[in-house]
Design a protein around this motif. Structure first.
Motif, PDB file in Angstrom:
ATOM      1  N   LYS A 120       7.004   5.625   8.848  1.00  7.86           N
ATOM      2  CA  LYS A 120       8.081   5.698   9.728  1.00  7.86           C
ATOM      3  C   LYS A 120       8.096   4.676  10.679  1.00  7.86           C
ATOM      4  CE  LYS A 120       8.674  10.660   9.492  1.00  7.86           C
ATOM      5  NZ  LYS A 120       8.617  11.917  10.245  1.00  7.86           N
ATOM      6  N   HIS A 121       6.746   4.162  10.994  1.00  4.51           N
ATOM      7  CA  HIS A 121       6.629   2.914  12.016  1.00  4.51           C
ATOM      8  C   HIS A 121       7.351   1.536  11.497  1.00  4.51           C
ATOM      9  CE1 HIS A 121       5.145   0.064  14.944  1.00  4.51           C
ATOM     10  NE2 HIS A 121       4.544  -0.565  14.060  1.00  4.51           N
ATOM     11  N   GLN A 122       7.206   1.509  10.433  1.00  5.94           N
ATOM     12  CA  GLN A 122       7.685   0.311   9.558  1.00  5.94           C
ATOM     13  C   GLN A 122       9.025   0.372   8.967  1.00  5.94           C
ATOM     14  OE1 GLN A 122       5.864  -2.785   8.673  1.00  5.94           O
ATOM     15  NE2 GLN A 122       3.803  -1.942  10.005  1.00  5.94           N
ATOM     16  N   TYR A 123       9.384   1.571   8.644  1.00 10.65           N
ATOM     17  CA  TYR A 123      10.758   1.675   8.083  1.00 10.65           C
ATOM     18  C   TYR A 123      11.720   2.805   8.623  1.00 10.65           C
ATOM     19  CZ  TYR A 123       8.836  -1.191   4.671  1.00 10.65           C
ATOM     20  OH  TYR A 123       7.964  -2.217   4.103  1.00 10.65           O
ATOM     21  N   ALA A 124      11.195   3.519   9.804  1.00 12.47           N
ATOM     22  CA  ALA A 124      12.013   4.610  10.313  1.00 12.47           C
ATOM     23  C   ALA A 124      12.059   5.958   9.446  1.00 12.47           C
ATOM     24  CB  ALA A 124      13.423   4.207  10.768  1.00 12.47           C
ATOM     25  N   SER A 125      12.407   5.675   8.151  1.00 12.44           N
ATOM     26  CA  SER A 125      12.332   6.936   7.298  1.00 12.44           C
ATOM     27  C   SER A 125      11.994   6.542   5.963  1.00 12.44           C
ATOM     28  CB  SER A 125      13.711   7.273   7.443  1.00 12.44           C
ATOM     29  OG  SER A 125      14.554   6.421   6.823  1.00 12.44           O
ATOM     30  N   LEU A 126      11.788   7.703   5.194  1.00 12.91           N
ATOM     31  CA  LEU A 126      11.289   7.332   3.616  1.00 12.91           C
ATOM     32  C   LEU A 126      12.556   6.961   2.917  1.00 12.91           C
ATOM     33  CD1 LEU A 126       9.465   7.893   1.505  1.00 12.91           C
ATOM     34  CD2 LEU A 126      10.297  10.248   1.206  1.00 12.91           C
ATOM     35  N   LYS A 127      13.763   7.485   3.518  1.00 12.25           N
ATOM     36  CA  LYS A 127      15.065   7.133   2.933  1.00 12.25           C
ATOM     37  C   LYS A 127      15.410   5.481   2.856  1.00 12.25           C
ATOM     38  CE  LYS A 127      19.615   8.871   2.025  1.00 12.25           C
ATOM     39  NZ  LYS A 127      20.558  10.022   2.430  1.00 12.25           N
ATOM     40  N   LEU A 128      14.957   4.945   4.047  1.00 13.13           N
ATOM     41  CA  LEU A 128      15.013   3.513   4.207  1.00 13.13           C
ATOM     42  C   LEU A 128      14.311   2.730   3.434  1.00 13.13           C
ATOM     43  CD1 LEU A 128      16.065   3.244   8.046  1.00 13.13           C
ATOM     44  CD2 LEU A 128      17.612   3.031   5.977  1.00 13.13           C
ATOM     45  N   ARG A 161       0.909  -1.246   0.069  1.00 14.54           N
ATOM     46  CA  ARG A 161       0.062   0.165  -0.089  1.00 14.54           C
ATOM     47  C   ARG A 161       0.713   1.161  -0.073  1.00 14.54           C
ATOM     48  NH1 ARG A 161      -4.227   0.176   4.265  1.00 14.54           N
ATOM     49  NH2 ARG A 161      -4.817   1.991   3.310  1.00 14.54           N
ATOM     50  N   LEU A 162       1.999   1.079   0.747  1.00 11.26           N
ATOM     51  CA  LEU A 162       2.896   2.500   0.782  1.00 11.26           C
ATOM     52  C   LEU A 162       3.412   2.654  -0.514  1.00 11.26           C
ATOM     53  CD1 LEU A 162       4.477   1.923   4.149  1.00 11.26           C
ATOM     54  CD2 LEU A 162       3.053   3.574   3.605  1.00 11.26           C
ATOM     55  N   GLU A 163       4.154   1.465  -1.127  1.00 10.63           N
ATOM     56  CA  GLU A 163       4.568   1.606  -2.490  1.00 10.63           C
ATOM     57  C   GLU A 163       3.545   2.044  -3.483  1.00 10.63           C
ATOM     58  OE1 GLU A 163       6.976  -1.848  -4.198  1.00 10.63           O
ATOM     59  OE2 GLU A 163       6.416  -2.928  -2.268  1.00 10.63           O
ATOM     60  N   ASP A 210       7.996  16.731  -0.246  1.00  7.01           N
ATOM     61  CA  ASP A 210       6.849  16.504  -0.945  1.00  7.01           C
ATOM     62  C   ASP A 210       6.046  15.240  -0.907  1.00  7.01           C
ATOM     63  OD1 ASP A 210       7.041  19.173  -1.847  1.00  7.01           O
ATOM     64  OD2 ASP A 210       7.687  18.764  -3.630  1.00  7.01           O
ATOM     65  N   ILE A 211       6.974  14.182  -1.212  1.00  6.07           N
ATOM     66  CA  ILE A 211       6.154  12.906  -0.801  1.00  6.07           C
ATOM     67  C   ILE A 211       5.801  12.841   0.578  1.00  6.07           C
ATOM     68  CG2 ILE A 211       7.001  10.351  -0.756  1.00  6.07           C
ATOM     69  CD1 ILE A 211       8.957  10.932  -2.974  1.00  6.07           C
ATOM     70  N   GLY A 212       6.669  13.295   1.593  1.00  9.22           N
ATOM     71  CA  GLY A 212       6.308  13.300   2.954  1.00  9.22           C
ATOM     72  C   GLY A 212       5.083  14.071   3.188  1.00  9.22           C
ATOM     73  N   ARG A 213       4.919  15.114   2.655  1.00  9.62           N
ATOM     74  CA  ARG A 213       3.615  15.858   2.988  1.00  9.62           C
ATOM     75  C   ARG A 213       2.345  14.848   2.275  1.00  9.62           C
ATOM     76  NH1 ARG A 213       6.057  21.844   1.108  1.00  9.62           N
ATOM     77  NH2 ARG A 213       6.948  22.355   3.341  1.00  9.62           N
ATOM     78  N   TYR A 214       2.531  14.444   1.147  1.00 13.84           N
ATOM     79  CA  TYR A 214       1.574  13.825   0.297  1.00 13.84           C
ATOM     80  C   TYR A 214       1.182  12.429   1.308  1.00 13.84           C
ATOM     81  CZ  TYR A 214      -0.744  10.517  -2.851  1.00 13.84           C
ATOM     82  OH  TYR A 214      -1.657   9.795  -3.342  1.00 13.84           O
ATOM     83  N   LEU A 215       2.393  11.778   1.822  1.00 11.85           N
ATOM     84  CA  LEU A 215       1.719  10.771   2.675  1.00 11.85           C
ATOM     85  C   LEU A 215       1.082  11.174   4.012  1.00 11.85           C
ATOM     86  CD1 LEU A 215       5.276   8.549   2.270  1.00 11.85           C
ATOM     87  CD2 LEU A 215       2.831   8.170   1.223  1.00 11.85           C
ATOM     88  N   ALA A 216       1.528  12.214   4.420  1.00 13.66           N
ATOM     89  CA  ALA A 216       1.001  12.871   5.756  1.00 13.66           C
ATOM     90  C   ALA A 216      -0.344  13.295   5.546  1.00 13.66           C
ATOM     91  CB  ALA A 216       1.893  14.109   6.376  1.00 13.66           C
ATOM     92  N   ALA A 217      -0.789  13.581   4.369  1.00 11.78           N
ATOM     93  CA  ALA A 217      -2.258  14.017   4.091  1.00 11.78           C
ATOM     94  C   ALA A 217      -2.923  12.804   3.763  1.00 11.78           C
ATOM     95  CB  ALA A 217      -2.122  15.031   2.832  1.00 11.78           C
ATOM     96  N   ASN A 218      -2.607  11.723   3.794  1.00 11.60           N
ATOM     97  CA  ASN A 218      -3.473  10.565   3.429  1.00 11.60           C
ATOM     98  C   ASN A 218      -3.470   9.758   4.540  1.00 11.60           C
ATOM     99  OD1 ASN A 218      -4.103  10.522   0.436  1.00 11.60           O
ATOM    100  ND2 ASN A 218      -2.105  11.289   0.437  1.00 11.60           N
ATOM    101  N   THR A 240      -4.832   6.652  11.275  1.00  9.92           N
ATOM    102  CA  THR A 240      -3.017   6.605  11.319  1.00  9.92           C
ATOM    103  C   THR A 240      -2.721   7.324   9.547  1.00  9.92           C
ATOM    104  OG1 THR A 240      -2.855   4.980  12.568  1.00  9.92           O
ATOM    105  CG2 THR A 240      -1.103   5.376  10.907  1.00  9.92           C
ATOM    106  N   THR A 241      -1.825   8.110   9.451  1.00 12.30           N
ATOM    107  CA  THR A 241      -1.612   8.626   8.115  1.00 12.30           C
ATOM    108  C   THR A 241      -0.387   7.675   7.829  1.00 12.30           C
ATOM    109  OG1 THR A 241       0.356   9.885   9.020  1.00 12.30           O
ATOM    110  CG2 THR A 241      -1.684  10.831   9.135  1.00 12.30           C
ATOM    111  N   ALA A 242      -0.423   7.646   6.362  1.00 16.68           N
ATOM    112  CA  ALA A 242       0.578   6.855   5.652  1.00 16.68           C
ATOM    113  C   ALA A 242       2.130   7.173   5.959  1.00 16.68           C
ATOM    114  CB  ALA A 242       0.420   6.839   4.171  1.00 16.68           C
ATOM    115  N   LEU A 243       2.205   8.470   6.278  1.00 18.81           N
ATOM    116  CA  LEU A 243       3.559   8.845   6.778  1.00 18.81           C
ATOM    117  C   LEU A 243       3.832   7.964   8.146  1.00 18.81           C
ATOM    118  CD1 LEU A 243       6.228  10.264   6.300  1.00 18.81           C
ATOM    119  CD2 LEU A 243       5.334  12.250   7.296  1.00 18.81           C
ATOM    120  N   SER A 244       3.119   8.224   9.043  1.00 15.64           N
ATOM    121  CA  SER A 244       2.965   7.621  10.482  1.00 15.64           C
ATOM    122  C   SER A 244       3.494   6.223  10.156  1.00 15.64           C
ATOM    123  CB  SER A 244       2.061   7.724  11.214  1.00 15.64           C
ATOM    124  OG  SER A 244       1.950   9.290  11.526  1.00 15.64           O
ATOM    125  N   GLU A 245       2.815   5.441   9.375  1.00 18.00           N
ATOM    126  CA  GLU A 245       2.852   4.078   9.217  1.00 18.00           C
ATOM    127  C   GLU A 245       4.283   3.843   8.622  1.00 18.00           C
ATOM    128  OE1 GLU A 245       2.214   0.111   9.223  1.00 18.00           O
ATOM    129  OE2 GLU A 245       1.181   1.707  10.082  1.00 18.00           O
TER     130      GLU A 245
END
Length: 132
Positions: free
Chosen positions: A81-89, A38-40, A58-66, A74-79
């Motif tokens: 970060k919970h699963q992977y710690a960061s967008l980069k990882l 789903r995140l992919e 911008d990707i982070g903002r988009y994920l935070a808004a969904n 739970t926002t997509a950004l929170s999920e």
């Protein structure tokens, strides 16, 4: 696992136990894969809308808004970060995306690698079938 009865009964119970444990592991693995997919899909959707290149901010903002899970908002950004710690990882796990132009402040751009469509064809077709 209680040990009683004949050898045949014990063997049957051990086989049932092995099948049940294996089934649980497969189900757990599948349950872990669903949020990743789903995140992919959300990242792919955003990158497609932006022409194949977008900043990490911008990707982070988009994920935070969904919203990712309706039950607890739970926002997509929170999920992520919970699963992977960061967008980069998260991005580094996806073989069809590349990180470019890393800035001193830690920001970066995410771009599709050449041939990315072929790599995500199955993921996109599964999403279409589910109505996502």
């Amino acid at each position: 696992l209680p040990v009683s009865g004949r050898k045949a009964e014990l063997v049957e119970r051990l086989q049932d136990y092995d099948q049940n444990v294996g089934g649980d592991i497969d189900q757990e693995t599948q349950e872990e894969e669903v949020p990743k997919k789903r995140l992919e899909l959300m990242v792919i959707e955003y990158l497609q809308a932006k022409g194949g290149r977008a900043s990490s901010r911008d990707i982070g903002r988009y994920l935070a808004a969904n919203i990712f899970t309706v039950s607890n908002q739970t926002t997509a950004l929170s999920e992520l970060k919970h699963q992977y710690a960061s967008l980069k990882l998260f991005i580094t796990e996806l073989n069809y995306l590349s990180i470019e132009n890393v800035r001193p402040d830690g920001g970066f751009e995410v771009v599709f690698k050449e041939g990315w469509e072929e790599n995500v064809k199955e993921l996109l077709s599964a999403s279409t079938k589910l109505g996502n």
